[in-house]
Design a protein around this motif. Structure first.
Motif, short mmCIF file in Angstrom:
data_model
loop_
_atom_site.label_atom_id
_atom_site.label_comp_id
_atom_site.label_asym_id
_atom_site.label_seq_id
_atom_site.Cartn_x
_atom_site.Cartn_y
_atom_site.Cartn_z
N GLN A 2 0.87 -0.91 0.06
CA GLN A 2 0.07 0.20 0.02
C GLN A 2 0.76 1.15 0.01
N ASN A 60 -2.73 3.03 -5.44
CA ASN A 60 -3.27 1.70 -4.90
C ASN A 60 -4.07 0.97 -5.72
N GLU A 61 -4.80 1.65 -6.26
CA GLU A 61 -5.89 0.72 -6.99
C GLU A 61 -4.85 0.07 -8.32
N VAL A 62 -3.92 0.71 -8.85
CA VAL A 62 -3.29 -0.09 -9.97
C VAL A 62 -2.54 -1.07 -9.30
N ALA A 64 -3.10 -2.79 -6.61
CA ALA A 64 -3.72 -3.84 -6.26
C ALA A 64 -4.47 -4.62 -7.46
N GLU A 65 -4.51 -4.16 -8.52
CA GLU A 65 -4.72 -4.88 -9.63
C GLU A 65 -3.56 -5.83 -10.17
N ARG A 66 -2.40 -5.41 -9.76
CA ARG A 66 -1.39 -6.23 -10.14
C ARG A 66 -0.96 -7.07 -9.11
N SER A 67 -1.54 -7.32 -8.11
CA SER A 67 -0.95 -8.29 -7.01
C SER A 67 -1.75 -9.32 -7.33
#
Length: 67
Positions: A2, A60-62, A64-67
């Motif tokens: 984060q 953080n949105e990007v 989170a999508e890559r995790s």
């Protein structure tokens, strides 16, 4: 992982390879500057006139999508 506005630019760019391009697109073209490395994201946003909360949320949105 984060992102928060209290993190140093130096730690952010080492955190993930997508961070530097996101900061550059936001208008922070001085990522390699020694003084920028010790600034918090919030301080850098103030200098560049960027909405820090919106930038943090987007990053953080990007991430989170890559995790």
């Amino acid at each position: 992982m984060q992102v928060n506005k209290d993190m140093l630019i130096g730690e952010l760019v080492q955190m993930h390879e997508l961070i530097a391009p996101m900061l550059m697109r936001a208008g922070m073209h001085c990522l390699g500057c020694p003084s920028a490395q010790g600034e918090t994201l919030e301080e850098a946003c103030m200098v560049h006139g960027i909405d820090c909360d919106a930038l943090v949320a987007g990053m953080n949105e990007v991430l989170a999508e890559r995790s």
